[in-house]
Write a protein that holds these residues in place. Structure first.
Motif, mmCIF file in Angstrom:
data_model
loop_
_atom_site.group_PDB
_atom_site.id
_atom_site.type_symbol
_atom_site.label_atom_id
_atom_site.label_comp_id
_atom_site.label_asym_id
_atom_site.label_seq_id
_atom_site.Cartn_x
_atom_site.Cartn_y
_atom_site.Cartn_z
ATOM 1 N N LEU A 74 -10.859 -6.793 -3.369
ATOM 2 C CA LEU A 74 -9.915 -5.956 -2.633
ATOM 3 C C LEU A 74 -9.069 -5.089 -3.557
ATOM 4 C CD1 LEU A 74 -8.365 -5.186 -0.014
ATOM 5 C CD2 LEU A 74 -6.937 -7.201 -0.424
ATOM 6 N N TYR A 75 -8.686 -5.627 -4.687
ATOM 7 C CA TYR A 75 -7.747 -4.945 -5.579
ATOM 8 C C TYR A 75 -8.421 -4.189 -6.730
ATOM 9 C CZ TYR A 75 -4.223 -7.841 -3.228
ATOM 10 O OH TYR A 75 -3.408 -8.437 -2.305
ATOM 11 N N ARG A 76 -9.730 -4.208 -6.787
ATOM 12 C CA ARG A 76 -10.433 -3.537 -7.884
ATOM 13 C C ARG A 76 -10.468 -2.029 -7.671
ATOM 14 N NH1 ARG A 76 -14.300 -7.135 -11.098
ATOM 15 N NH2 ARG A 76 -14.749 -5.094 -11.953
ATOM 16 N N LYS A 77 -10.208 -1.295 -8.737
ATOM 17 C CA LYS A 77 -10.206 0.165 -8.665
ATOM 18 C C LYS A 77 -11.561 0.739 -8.270
ATOM 19 C CE LYS A 77 -6.665 0.800 -12.243
ATOM 20 N NZ LYS A 77 -6.442 1.245 -13.642
ATOM 21 N N ASP A 78 -12.636 0.020 -8.565
ATOM 22 C CA ASP A 78 -13.972 0.529 -8.258
ATOM 23 C C ASP A 78 -14.444 0.161 -6.847
ATOM 24 O OD1 ASP A 78 -14.292 -2.172 -8.766
ATOM 25 O OD2 ASP A 78 -16.048 -1.941 -10.045
ATOM 26 N N HIS A 79 -13.508 -0.281 -5.996
ATOM 27 C CA HIS A 79 -13.816 -0.585 -4.601
ATOM 28 C C HIS A 79 -12.996 0.343 -3.698
ATOM 29 C CE1 HIS A 79 -15.627 -4.093 -6.463
ATOM 30 N NE2 HIS A 79 -16.206 -4.364 -5.307
ATOM 31 N N PRO A 80 -13.413 0.536 -2.449
ATOM 32 C CA PRO A 80 -12.846 1.606 -1.605
ATOM 33 C C PRO A 80 -11.614 1.247 -0.782
ATOM 34 C CG PRO A 80 -14.651 0.576 -0.450
ATOM 35 C CD PRO A 80 -14.566 -0.096 -1.800
ATOM 36 N N TYR A 81 -10.712 0.423 -1.286
ATOM 37 C CA TYR A 81 -9.625 -0.065 -0.436
ATOM 38 C C TYR A 81 -8.247 0.500 -0.778
ATOM 39 C CZ TYR A 81 -13.361 -3.396 0.483
ATOM 40 O OH TYR A 81 -14.567 -3.965 0.793
ATOM 41 N N GLU A 82 -8.179 1.386 -1.761
ATOM 42 C CA GLU A 82 -6.869 1.844 -2.225
ATOM 43 C C GLU A 82 -6.023 2.459 -1.110
ATOM 44 O OE1 GLU A 82 -4.658 4.323 -5.768
ATOM 45 O OE2 GLU A 82 -6.808 4.655 -5.466
ATOM 46 N N GLU A 83 -6.584 3.327 -0.307
ATOM 47 C CA GLU A 83 -5.807 3.989 0.744
ATOM 48 C C GLU A 83 -5.258 2.973 1.755
ATOM 49 O OE1 GLU A 83 -6.516 7.269 4.254
ATOM 50 O OE2 GLU A 83 -7.700 7.459 2.423
ATOM 51 N N LEU A 84 -6.086 2.014 2.146
ATOM 52 C CA LEU A 84 -5.648 0.980 3.087
ATOM 53 C C LEU A 84 -4.525 0.134 2.474
ATOM 54 C CD1 LEU A 84 -9.181 -0.167 4.286
ATOM 55 C CD2 LEU A 84 -7.507 1.149 5.622
ATOM 56 N N LEU A 85 -4.674 -0.190 1.197
ATOM 57 C CA LEU A 85 -3.655 -0.994 0.516
ATOM 58 C C LEU A 85 -2.351 -0.225 0.348
ATOM 59 C CD1 LEU A 85 -5.876 -2.684 -2.200
ATOM 60 C CD2 LEU A 85 -4.819 -3.786 -0.206
ATOM 61 N N GLN A 86 -2.451 1.046 0.002
ATOM 62 C CA GLN A 86 -1.240 1.864 -0.160
ATOM 63 C C GLN A 86 -0.468 1.934 1.153
ATOM 64 O OE1 GLN A 86 0.196 2.810 -2.785
ATOM 65 N NE2 GLN A 86 -1.204 3.587 -4.318
ATOM 66 N N ASP A 87 -1.203 2.042 2.266
ATOM 67 C CA ASP A 87 -0.556 2.076 3.579
ATOM 68 C C ASP A 87 0.180 0.761 3.846
ATOM 69 O OD1 ASP A 87 -0.017 3.089 6.304
ATOM 70 O OD2 ASP A 87 -1.410 1.491 6.905
ATOM 71 N N LEU A 88 -0.474 -0.363 3.569
ATOM 72 C CA LEU A 88 0.172 -1.655 3.790
ATOM 73 C C LEU A 88 1.361 -1.852 2.865
ATOM 74 C CD1 LEU A 88 -2.905 -4.004 4.338
ATOM 75 C CD2 LEU A 88 -1.365 -3.034 6.065
ATOM 76 N N LYS A 89 1.202 -1.448 1.613
ATOM 77 C CA LYS A 89 2.307 -1.565 0.651
ATOM 78 C C LYS A 89 3.509 -0.736 1.114
ATOM 79 C CE LYS A 89 3.439 -1.057 -4.253
ATOM 80 N NZ LYS A 89 4.587 -1.909 -4.089
ATOM 81 N N ALA A 90 3.240 0.465 1.607
ATOM 82 C CA ALA A 90 4.318 1.329 2.102
ATOM 83 C C ALA A 90 5.033 0.696 3.293
ATOM 84 C CB ALA A 90 3.757 2.690 2.489
ATOM 85 N N ARG A 91 4.349 -0.196 3.989
ATOM 86 C CA ARG A 91 4.935 -0.873 5.148
ATOM 87 C C ARG A 91 5.557 -2.220 4.757
ATOM 88 N NH1 ARG A 91 0.729 -0.103 9.979
ATOM 89 N NH2 ARG A 91 2.548 -0.720 11.176
#
Length: 139
Positions: A74-91
């Motif tokens: 989930l947290y690896r830069k080479d996987h496609p989850y950054e946008e979803l994580l940034q949204d959750l972090k912002a919340r």
């Protein structure tokens, strides 16, 4: 005189009950992710988003997502989850990775997104949070 004291006690009791009902309950939930399966990862993120959007929990909920074992994907830069994580972090979601997993899998913190927090042991973090009264969720 006796009636006056009784009325005073009654009004005090009613006032206390009203004040207690006006207190805002706070909720805390810790989510566990230990799978690298894309469906499981996306399902977990969707569950967190659903909890954040539940009108009964709005502005009353703190969430921590603890990833360990395969969940490190989930947290690896080479996987496609950054946008979803940034949204959750912002919340306000706290994103945490197990350092034991990084050692075992020989993964450098540089390979993970820079906004991730760390805990020495994912299992330890889950145990501590539960002892502190956090609800445990393992989708």
């Amino acid at each position: 005189m006796r009636k006056g004291i009784l009325l005073l006690c009654l009004f005090s009791l009613i006032g206390t009950q009203y004040a207690m009902s006006q207190r805002k309950t706070k909720y805390k939930a810790v989510y566990q992710l230990n799978s690298d399966n894309d469906k499981v990862i996306r399902g977990t993120l969707r569950n967190i988003k659903n909890a954040l959007e539940d009108p009964r929990l709005q502005n009353k909920l703190t969430i921590e997502l603890v990833a360990h074992s395969g969940g490190v994907a989930l947290y690896r830069k080479d996987h496609p989850y950054e946008e979803l994580l940034q949204d959750l972090k912002a919340r306000g979601v706290i994103l945490v990775e197990c350092e034991n997993t990084l050692k075992e899998k020989k993964i450098s913190k540089d390979e993970l997104f820079p906004f991730v927090n760390y805990t020495p042991s994912g299992n330890g973090e889950l145990i501590i949070k539960q002892q502190e009264g956090w609800s445990y969720v393992h989708p």
